[in-house]
Design an enzyme around this catalytic site. Sequence first.
Site, PDB file in Angstrom:
ATOM      1  N   SER A 235     -70.522 -48.966   1.648  1.00 12.33           N
ATOM      2  CA  SER A 235     -69.710 -47.900   2.237  1.00 12.33           C
ATOM      3  C   SER A 235     -69.149 -47.043   0.791  1.00 12.33           C
ATOM      4  O   SER A 235     -68.400 -48.064   0.201  1.00 12.33           O
ATOM      5  CB  SER A 235     -68.854 -48.245   3.298  1.00 12.33           C
ATOM      6  OG  SER A 235     -69.367 -48.807   4.316  1.00 12.33           O
TER       7      SER A 235
ATOM      8  N   GLU B 130     -64.092 -46.336  -1.574  1.00 11.51           N
ATOM      9  CA  GLU B 130     -64.122 -47.940  -1.526  1.00 11.51           C
ATOM     10  C   GLU B 130     -64.290 -48.465  -2.682  1.00 11.51           C
ATOM     11  O   GLU B 130     -63.506 -49.691  -3.187  1.00 11.51           O
ATOM     12  CB  GLU B 130     -64.860 -48.451  -0.223  1.00 11.51           C
ATOM     13  CG  GLU B 130     -65.165 -49.819  -0.185  1.00 11.51           C
ATOM     14  CD  GLU B 130     -64.224 -50.904  -0.157  1.00 11.51           C
ATOM     15  OE1 GLU B 130     -63.143 -50.449   0.119  1.00 11.51           O
ATOM     16  OE2 GLU B 130     -64.385 -51.818  -0.823  1.00 11.51           O
TER      17      GLU B 130
ATOM     18  N   ARG C  16     -60.168 -54.196   4.183  1.00  8.53           N
ATOM     19  CA  ARG C  16     -60.680 -53.932   2.837  1.00  8.53           C
ATOM     20  C   ARG C  16     -59.619 -53.900   1.779  1.00  8.53           C
ATOM     21  O   ARG C  16     -59.506 -53.250   0.797  1.00  8.53           O
ATOM     22  CB  ARG C  16     -61.264 -52.405   2.845  1.00  8.53           C
ATOM     23  CG  ARG C  16     -62.373 -52.324   3.725  1.00  8.53           C
ATOM     24  CD  ARG C  16     -63.608 -53.098   3.157  1.00  8.53           C
ATOM     25  NE  ARG C  16     -64.767 -52.560   3.636  1.00  8.53           N
ATOM     26  CZ  ARG C  16     -65.541 -53.414   4.721  1.00  8.53           C
ATOM     27  NH1 ARG C  16     -64.634 -54.182   5.470  1.00  8.53           N
ATOM     28  NH2 ARG C  16     -66.446 -52.741   5.226  1.00  8.53           N
TER      29      ARG C  16
HETATM   30  N1  EPU Z   1     -71.563 -42.996  12.515  1.00  4.70           N
HETATM   31  C1  EPU Z   1     -71.948 -41.754  12.561  1.00  4.70           C
HETATM   32  N2  EPU Z   1     -72.771 -41.393  11.565  1.00  4.70           N
HETATM   33  C2  EPU Z   1     -72.765 -42.132  10.423  1.00  4.70           C
HETATM   34  C3  EPU Z   1     -72.246 -43.152  10.284  1.00  4.70           C
HETATM   35  C4  EPU Z   1     -71.615 -43.854  11.341  1.00  4.70           C
HETATM   36  O1  EPU Z   1     -71.693 -41.113  13.490  1.00  4.70           O
HETATM   37  O2  EPU Z   1     -73.814 -41.536   9.446  1.00  4.70           O
HETATM   38  C5  EPU Z   1     -70.581 -43.374  13.643  1.00  4.70           C
HETATM   39  C6  EPU Z   1     -71.637 -43.891  14.718  1.00  4.70           C
HETATM   40  O3  EPU Z   1     -71.200 -43.667  15.829  1.00  4.70           O
HETATM   41  C7  EPU Z   1     -71.559 -45.373  14.740  1.00  4.70           C
HETATM   42  C8  EPU Z   1     -70.049 -45.694  14.193  1.00  4.70           C
HETATM   43  O4  EPU Z   1     -69.702 -44.477  13.179  1.00  4.70           O
HETATM   44  O5  EPU Z   1     -71.826 -46.061  15.710  1.00  4.70           O
HETATM   45  C9  EPU Z   1     -69.779 -46.887  13.212  1.00  4.70           C
HETATM   46  O6  EPU Z   1     -71.144 -46.841  12.235  1.00  4.70           O
HETATM   47  P1  EPU Z   1     -71.233 -48.150  11.758  1.00  4.70           P
HETATM   48  O7  EPU Z   1     -71.726 -49.326  12.465  1.00  4.70           O
HETATM   49  O8  EPU Z   1     -72.599 -48.083  10.469  1.00  4.70           O
HETATM   50  O9  EPU Z   1     -70.105 -48.766  10.742  1.00  4.70           O
HETATM   51  P2  EPU Z   1     -69.080 -48.121  10.055  1.00  4.70           P
HETATM   52  O10 EPU Z   1     -67.543 -47.917  10.447  1.00  4.70           O
HETATM   53  O11 EPU Z   1     -69.667 -46.719   9.226  1.00  4.70           O
HETATM   54  C10 EPU Z   1     -68.256 -50.082   8.778  1.00  4.70           C
HETATM   55  C11 EPU Z   1     -68.213 -50.836   7.409  1.00  4.70           C
HETATM   56  C12 EPU Z   1     -69.669 -51.294   6.964  1.00  4.70           C
HETATM   57  C13 EPU Z   1     -69.770 -52.418   7.940  1.00  4.70           C
HETATM   58  C14 EPU Z   1     -70.161 -51.588   9.185  1.00  4.70           C
HETATM   59  C15 EPU Z   1     -70.434 -52.701  10.445  1.00  4.70           C
HETATM   60  C16 EPU Z   1     -66.346 -49.823   6.265  1.00  4.70           C
HETATM   61  C17 EPU Z   1     -65.670 -48.698   5.151  1.00  4.70           C
HETATM   62  N3  EPU Z   1     -67.640 -50.293   6.447  1.00  4.70           N
HETATM   63  O12 EPU Z   1     -69.020 -49.238   8.669  1.00  4.70           O
HETATM   64  O13 EPU Z   1     -69.269 -52.075   5.608  1.00  4.70           O
HETATM   65  O14 EPU Z   1     -71.320 -52.844   7.439  1.00  4.70           O
HETATM   66  O15 EPU Z   1     -68.741 -51.392   9.674  1.00  4.70           O
HETATM   67  O16 EPU Z   1     -69.499 -53.531  10.612  1.00  4.70           O
HETATM   68  O17 EPU Z   1     -65.712 -50.343   6.821  1.00  4.70           O
HETATM   69  C18 EPU Z   1     -69.478 -51.939   3.283  1.00  4.70           C
HETATM   70  O18 EPU Z   1     -68.255 -51.967   3.193  1.00  4.70           O
HETATM   71  O19 EPU Z   1     -70.231 -51.651   2.208  1.00  4.70           O
HETATM   72  C19 EPU Z   1     -70.201 -51.649   4.747  1.00  4.70           C
HETATM   73  C20 EPU Z   1     -71.469 -51.370   4.751  1.00  4.70           C
END
Ligand code: EPU
Length: 345
Positions: free
Chosen positions: A245, A341, A174
């Site tokens: 995010s 972010e 990012r």
């Molecule tokens: N999780 C929770 N609760 C939540 C959200 C997440 O427990 O409310 C845990 C779960 O275990 C889940 C894990 O976190 O399996 C990962 O969640 P998710 O797959 O939604 O990914 P993220 O790490 O929360 C990042 C990016 C997203 C991107 C996803 C998929 C960042 C800041 N965000 O989110 O990017 O779509 O991975 O790769 O790195 C964005 O930047 O706007 C965005 C949506």
Amino acid sequence: MNSHPMVPSAAKFIRNLSLRERNTFGLEANAELAYEITAADQIPAVMGEILRQQLSWRVLGGGSNVVLPATLRGATLLMNIPGQEIISADAQSTLLSVRGGVIWHELVAWTLENDLPGLENLALIPGTVGAAPIQNIGAYGVELAQYIHSVQAFDIRTQTLTTLPKEACQFAYRDSYFKQQPNRFIVTNVVFEIPKEWQPRIHYADLAQQFSNNPTPTPEEIFLAVCKIRTQKLPDPKIIGNAGSFFQNPIIPVEQYETLLLKYPNLVSYPDIAGKRKLAAGWLIGQCCLKGERMGNVGVYEKQALVLVNYGNGTAQDILGLAKCIQEKVKKEFGVNLEIEPNIL
Ligand code: EPU
């Protein structure tokens, strides 16, 4: 034969333009003076005028990663430069040149229709091509930087259009050189290098689950699966305002991670560079019982705690107030700082 030198086209400008439809948070924001940029050669004259009048200024792409104030004083550049073309191809890769105003998701769909797979994991990310390198968009195990050849931008310091090869862009999670040097570059064009060799990347938990019975999906199948996962997990900005995010996943030293793990054995995290560990901020926020929490006009999205939403009449202050509350709770519980972010204008 036309013997006249090429004359740059002039950017259109509009006074007192509402940007409500141009930011995915759906915030009411009034731009005092908006320039619509439809060609890179319009930028020198516009910037010249801005500097001459000593106006404050900022650039808006798809408005999907910003928190806007009620009034944007000075000039706002709306980046709408269209167009894309394949510039070369050899046995290894294809070079694709894309103007900054192209909608990111439309580009991803276009690459698949034209047999240039690679970007499918990045389907349905809101925003424009010009904004994509600034925060090095990434999802489902893929980052934009893996496909960048070079980025063209107008450099305010030199007042010229310049090309930065990938290495000069300093891409990280990012992050990029463009983000590190705020108000210096206006991205106008991105050149992608798409390797001919393709392999599915479905190791990310949500995708692995989708393909548990199909280890060799096609790019189109991955594209559709990513669209499905995102549609289920993330709110559609047309229905409920948001900027994806709202916090970055924090990266902490491994020692701190190991100490946290003793207290929270279910802590969700990912490997990062040597000595560091990346935590799932959504999990941290969820543990603070903030998921689905509402604070007046704004709230924490019930299906993904990393996303803040605007229920209708929220303001930048409302969103930042909620963000501060979340940061404080996460800091108190886990001793971890959450970084915002989107750009706060
Ligand atoms: N999780 C929770 N609760 C939540 C959200 C997440 O427990 O409310 C845990 C779960 O275990 C889940 C894990 O976190 O399996 C990962 O969640 P998710 O797959 O939604 O990914 P993220 O790490 O929360 C990042 C990016 C997203 C991107 C996803 C998929 C960042 C800041 N965000 O989110 O990017 O779509 O991975 O790769 O790195 C964005 O930047 O706007 C965005 C949506």
